[in-house]
Design an enzyme around this catalytic site. Structure first.
Site, short mmCIF file in Angstrom:
data_model
loop_
_atom_site.label_atom_id
_atom_site.label_comp_id
_atom_site.label_asym_id
_atom_site.label_seq_id
_atom_site.Cartn_x
_atom_site.Cartn_y
_atom_site.Cartn_z
N GLN A 1 -4.38 -29.79 -2.91
CA GLN A 1 -3.19 -29.15 -2.30
C GLN A 1 -3.53 -28.36 -1.04
OE1 GLN A 1 -0.70 -25.91 -4.41
NE2 GLN A 1 0.60 -27.71 -4.24
N HIS B 1 -1.88 -25.57 1.21
CA HIS B 1 -0.76 -24.61 1.20
C HIS B 1 -0.22 -24.50 2.62
CE1 HIS B 1 1.58 -20.99 0.56
NE2 HIS B 1 1.33 -21.08 -0.74
N PHE C 1 10.97 -20.18 -5.72
CA PHE C 1 9.69 -20.71 -5.25
C PHE C 1 9.91 -22.16 -4.83
CE2 PHE C 1 5.09 -19.31 -6.01
CZ PHE C 1 5.31 -18.02 -5.55
N GLY D 1 -16.52 -19.21 -17.80
CA GLY D 1 -15.45 -18.80 -16.88
C GLY D 1 -14.75 -17.56 -17.39
N SER E 1 0.50 -22.73 -11.88
CA SER E 1 -0.92 -22.72 -12.22
C SER E 1 -1.27 -21.51 -13.09
CB SER E 1 -1.76 -22.71 -10.96
OG SER E 1 -3.09 -22.57 -11.31
N LEU E 2 -0.75 -20.35 -12.71
CA LEU E 2 -0.99 -19.19 -13.57
C LEU E 2 -0.46 -19.49 -14.96
CD1 LEU E 2 -0.23 -16.04 -11.36
CD2 LEU E 2 -2.40 -17.14 -11.84
N GLU F 1 3.78 -18.05 -1.13
CA GLU F 1 5.09 -18.70 -1.08
C GLU F 1 6.19 -17.70 -1.43
OE1 GLU F 1 5.20 -22.97 -2.17
OE2 GLU F 1 6.26 -22.18 -3.90
N GLU G 1 -7.71 -24.44 -13.95
CA GLU G 1 -7.75 -25.24 -12.72
C GLU G 1 -8.86 -26.29 -12.72
OE1 GLU G 1 -7.29 -23.05 -9.06
OE2 GLU G 1 -7.78 -24.81 -7.86
N ASP H 1 -18.34 -25.88 -9.79
CA ASP H 1 -19.56 -26.06 -10.60
C ASP H 1 -19.26 -26.76 -11.92
OD1 ASP H 1 -20.23 -24.29 -8.60
OD2 ASP H 1 -20.69 -22.62 -9.94
N HIS I 1 -5.82 -25.24 -0.76
CA HIS I 1 -5.38 -24.16 -1.66
C HIS I 1 -5.68 -24.41 -3.14
CE1 HIS I 1 -3.04 -20.76 -2.96
NE2 HIS I 1 -2.23 -21.51 -3.67
N ARG J 1 5.21 -27.82 -1.63
CA ARG J 1 4.15 -27.50 -0.67
C ARG J 1 3.69 -28.70 0.15
NH1 ARG J 1 0.81 -23.24 -4.45
NH2 ARG J 1 2.41 -21.66 -4.26
N GLY K 1 -10.34 -18.46 -19.08
CA GLY K 1 -11.46 -18.13 -19.96
C GLY K 1 -11.15 -16.92 -20.82
N ARG L 1 1.13 -29.71 -7.02
CA ARG L 1 1.48 -28.61 -7.92
C ARG L 1 2.62 -27.79 -7.33
NH1 ARG L 1 0.00 -22.95 -8.42
NH2 ARG L 1 -1.27 -23.07 -6.55
N LEU M 1 -4.28 -16.47 2.06
CA LEU M 1 -2.94 -16.93 1.66
C LEU M 1 -1.84 -15.96 2.06
CD1 LEU M 1 -1.39 -19.13 0.04
CD2 LEU M 1 -1.47 -17.55 -1.88
N GLY N 1 -12.06 -16.12 -15.68
CA GLY N 1 -10.74 -15.98 -15.05
C GLY N 1 -9.68 -15.90 -16.14
C1 LIG Z 1 -5.02 -17.05 -2.89
C2 LIG Z 1 -4.45 -17.75 -4.09
C3 LIG Z 1 -3.25 -17.32 -4.64
C4 LIG Z 1 -2.71 -17.95 -5.74
N1 LIG Z 1 -1.50 -17.52 -6.24
C5 LIG Z 1 -0.97 -18.16 -7.30
C6 LIG Z 1 0.30 -17.75 -7.82
O1 LIG Z 1 0.92 -16.81 -7.35
N2 LIG Z 1 0.79 -18.44 -8.87
C7 LIG Z 1 0.14 -19.49 -9.45
O2 LIG Z 1 0.64 -20.07 -10.41
N3 LIG Z 1 -1.08 -19.87 -9.00
C8 LIG Z 1 -1.63 -19.23 -7.94
N4 LIG Z 1 -2.86 -19.64 -7.48
C9 LIG Z 1 -3.66 -20.56 -8.28
C10 LIG Z 1 -4.28 -19.80 -9.47
O3 LIG Z 1 -4.59 -18.49 -9.07
C11 LIG Z 1 -5.53 -20.45 -10.01
O4 LIG Z 1 -5.32 -21.81 -10.21
C12 LIG Z 1 -5.94 -19.83 -11.35
O5 LIG Z 1 -6.01 -18.44 -11.25
C13 LIG Z 1 -7.26 -20.40 -11.81
O6 LIG Z 1 -7.65 -19.71 -12.96
P1 LIG Z 1 -8.89 -20.21 -13.83
O7 LIG Z 1 -9.02 -19.29 -14.97
O8 LIG Z 1 -8.73 -21.67 -14.12
O9 LIG Z 1 -10.13 -20.09 -12.85
P2 LIG Z 1 -10.72 -18.81 -11.97
O10 LIG Z 1 -9.84 -17.63 -12.02
O11 LIG Z 1 -11.03 -19.41 -10.67
O12 LIG Z 1 -12.01 -18.47 -12.77
C14 LIG Z 1 -13.16 -19.30 -12.75
C15 LIG Z 1 -14.25 -18.61 -13.52
O13 LIG Z 1 -15.33 -19.52 -13.68
C16 LIG Z 1 -16.56 -18.85 -13.43
N5 LIG Z 1 -17.53 -19.83 -13.00
C17 LIG Z 1 -17.39 -20.83 -12.11
N6 LIG Z 1 -18.55 -21.52 -12.00
C18 LIG Z 1 -19.42 -20.95 -12.84
C19 LIG Z 1 -20.79 -21.19 -13.19
N7 LIG Z 1 -21.51 -22.16 -12.62
N8 LIG Z 1 -21.37 -20.38 -14.09
C20 LIG Z 1 -20.69 -19.37 -14.67
N9 LIG Z 1 -19.40 -19.09 -14.38
C21 LIG Z 1 -18.78 -19.88 -13.49
C22 LIG Z 1 -16.20 -17.83 -12.35
O14 LIG Z 1 -17.14 -16.78 -12.33
C23 LIG Z 1 -14.84 -17.38 -12.83
O15 LIG Z 1 -14.98 -16.36 -13.79
C24 LIG Z 1 -3.39 -19.04 -6.34
C25 LIG Z 1 -4.59 -19.48 -5.79
C26 LIG Z 1 -5.09 -18.88 -4.66
C27 LIG Z 1 -6.31 -19.46 -4.04
#
Ligand SMILES: Cc1cc2nc3c(=O)[nH]c(=O)nc-3n(C[C@H](O)[C@H](O)[C@H](O)COP(=O)(O)OP(=O)(O)OC[C@H]3O[C@@H](n4cnc5c(N)ncnc54)[C@H](O)[C@@H]3O)c2cc1C
Length: 585
Positions: free
Chosen positions: A252, A254, A139, A29, A403-404, A267, A387, A233, A363, A298, A34, A398, A264, A31
């Site tokens: 959740q 939204h 918020f 991951g 979450s961020l 909020e 997440e 996944d 969401h 929410r 990761g 949540r 989105l 994001g």
């Molecule tokens: C539109 C939107 C707006 C949001 N705004 C906010 C906000 O303002 N404040 C807040 O607190 N939260 C917000 N959230 C929630 C928050 O953005 C997420 O929960 C958070 O960014 C998730 O981060 P992560 O690093 O866990 O996963 P992600 O950022 O989703 O990263 C997942 C990673 O896993 C990798 N991956 C997945 N499956 C595989 C696989 N099989 N093989 C290899 N790689 C894989 C992907 O390529 C990616 O790099 C929002 C969510 C959405 C949908």
């Protein structure tokens, strides 16, 4: 096959063209979670590598809009008092409908302020107050203006910051590598397999620790704010490896997603003063949450909108309006430029002049891979954070902005645990990795050779529609059973189908096929958890069991795979400073 392992190098065994890579830590991951883990691991002198099915900057974190919570106390509350980590924890636990584990909540809220400053020192450009301090906006469900933001592009800002830090450190990233399975040896996770999307080759990864940071599974629902890549996944491969998933029924919805596309509308728009109006122009939240109004949590606002629509006070097509017009052009342009652009591009509405049509949409995934407070799963060597995990700081619902925060706080803390453990471990056995690579090869061949003619994308559509209709904002026993039967039928259908594209190189259809196999498993887990939980709590609202039932269900749902079947059991919630009581907003 002879293999000599080097720390940071690819090892190719010429005889069978199997590529095996070794790194101390494999981070699945790219994001926010990761990348934060990768930075910490690198700074500790370990060799960590990031695997991501898309370029890290296309990870879903980049889309986060509204902000990140921390009790900096830069903006006083309504009564002039100052925020504190205890108030942040209280709001989080209350918002979670008391299902969150309070030790994890306490840890997250205590670490929040230093985490915001840490990101700033790395380069995140937070919006500022007139006095130069980091700006904070109200918020949903928060007693204070607590959400730090970078206009309405907070995730974009933070993810770019962390990616720059990753580049600066030269951390290896395997971009467009789709992870297909976890590999075990002697009861320990020792690596994974992944398809290199560009070539279609299957690679093996050997490591002392594996971390899943694969994000949410929102795309099992059809009305979702999530990126198309949010297919769960990580949840699916963990389940396959015998690792339990926790509280998966808590999904959740939204309140404010753009009518038509479900993109989105943050909020933050209501945080800046936006209000919700029904088709009669009434500010209906007065009736549902007289105190918090549009900024109730929410689950409360989403249910209220849905009820207005069901009772005929929404617009006929199925939406209510989010009115920002009174905020004025300057404020909208400064604080919500992205929201305005999205509304103009995708709904043809300029929020400066007209209200924006919105409806609830899926969401966030509150549930996830069951981990302890260190991010460790039941399988030694396997960790999860962000997440995809359930640590659980969000419980049944949540709060926006948490979450961020979770991604970066626990990204760092879980990395620290991995570092501590990693230093005690020896390199693992490579043989199981080789076997696993061959198993994935055989599986791909078998799928590509199938003759099934039906288009498997229809299975995906049917699944996501059924999930929204049967496991959406309101649920009941009968429709959930219908939904579960539909999932099982779709699983059987998919097992005979095959992607039309039979090539190995850049076969995105194959990748989507493999994603869908996992999504159907996750949908089944959500279904079993939701059917078994005969109460209403947070996002899980049952019309046939409308009350929260602390006597029977103040506990976490644990789902695991045994002999190919989903089994459900429970484990206690960790209570602490805050005793469960009725939620009033
Ligand atoms: C539109 C939107 C707006 C949001 N705004 C906010 C906000 O303002 N404040 C807040 O607190 N939260 C917000 N959230 C929630 C928050 O953005 C997420 O929960 C958070 O960014 C998730 O981060 P992560 O690093 O866990 O996963 P992600 O950022 O989703 O990263 C997942 C990673 O896993 C990798 N991956 C997945 N499956 C595989 C696989 N099989 N093989 C290899 N790689 C894989 C992907 O390529 C990616 O790099 C929002 C969510 C959405 C949908």
């Amino acid at each position: 096959m002879t293999v000599s392992l080097k720390h940071d190098d690819e090892v190719v065994t010429a005889s069978s063209l199997v590529s095996i890579h070794y790194h101390d830590v494999i981070i699945i991951g790219g994001g926010l979670t990761g990348l934060r883990v990768a930075i910490q691991v690198s700074d500790a002198g370990l060799d960590g590598a990031v695997l991501s099915k898309v370029h890290p900057l296309r990870s879903h974190s980049v889309a986060a809009q509204g902000g990140m919570n921390a009790s900096l106390g830069n903006v006083p509350g309504e009564d002039g008092t100052t925020d504190s980590w205890e108030m942040h924890a209280y709001d989080t636990v209350k918002g979670s409908d008391y299902l969150a584990d309070q030790d994890a909540v306490e840890l997250m809220c205590r670490e929040a302020t230093s985490t915001v400053y840490e990101l700033e020192h790395m380069g995140t450009v937070w919006s500022r107050l007139e006095n130069g301090k980091i700006a904070q906006r109200p918020f949903g469900g928060a007693g204070f203006p607590r959400t730090c933001y970078a206009a309405d592009r907070t995730g974009h800002n933070a993810l770019h910051t962390l990616y720059e830090q990753v580049l600066d450190r030269g951390i290896p990233t395997y971009e467009e590598f789709f992870v297909t399975s976890l590999v075990k040896d002697n009861g320990r996770c020792i690596g994974c397999t992944a398809i290199e999307i560009m070539t279609g080759n299957v690679h093996g990864f050997l490591s002392k620790a594996v971390l899943l940071a694969t994000g949410g599974f929102g795309r099992i629902f059809n009305r979702s704010t999530n990126a198309l890549i949010n297919t769960g996944d990580g949840h699916a491969i963990a389940l396959d490896a015998g690792v339990p998933l926790k509280d998966m029924e808590f999904v959740q919805f939204h309140p404010t997603t753009l009518y038509g596309t479900n993109i989105l509308m943050s909020e933050g728009a209501r945080g800046e003063g936006g209000i919700l109006l029904n088709s009669k122009g009434e500010r209906f939240m007065e009736h549902y949450a007289p105190k918090s109004m549009d900024l109730a949590p929410r689950d409360v606002v989403a249910r209220s909108i849905e009820q207005e629509i069901k009772e005929g006070r929404g617009h006929e097509e199925g939406y209510v309006n989010l009115d920002l017009t009174h905020l004025g052009e300057d404020r909208i342009m400064e604080r919500l430029p992205g929201i305005r652009q999205i509304a103009m591009d995708f709904a043809g509405v300029d929020p400066i002049k007209d209200p924006v049509p919105v409806q609830p949409g899926q969401h966030y995934s509150m549930g996830g891979i069951d981990v302890d407070i260190h991010g460790a799963t039941l399988l030694p060597g396997l960790y999860a954070a962000g997440e995809c995990s359930c640590i659980s700081v969000h419980g049944a619902n949540r709060l926006g902005g948490n979450s961020l925060l979770e991604t970066v706080v626990f990204g760092r803390l879980v990395a620290d645990k991995i570092i501590e453990e990693n230093n005690k471990l020896a390199t693992q056995n490579i043989e199981p990795i080789k076997i696993a690579v061959h198993e994935v090869e055989s599986k791909i061949e078998e799928i590509l050779e199938r003759k099934g003619a039906e288009n498997f994308f229809k299975v995906k559509d049917d699944m996501s529609k059924s999930m929204f209709n049967n496991f959406g904002i309101y649920r009941d026993d009968q429709s959930m059973h219908e939904g579960l039967n539909e999932i099982k039928k779709l699983q059987r259908t998919l097992s005979n189908l095959s992607p039309n594209n039979k090539n190995r190189a850049v076969n995105q259809t194959l990748i989507q096929f493999l994603e869908l196999e996992g999504m159907l498993k996750i949908a089944e887990v959500v279904a079993y958890g939701a059917i078994a939980r005969r109460e209403s709590r947070g996002s899980h609202t049952r019309t046939d069991h409308p009350d929260r039932d602390d006597n029977r269900f103040l506990k976490h749902t644990i789902a695991f795979l045994k002999d190919g079947n989903i089994n459900i059991t429970y484990k206690p919630v960790k209570l602490g400073m805050f005793k469960p009581k009725e939620r009033v907003y």
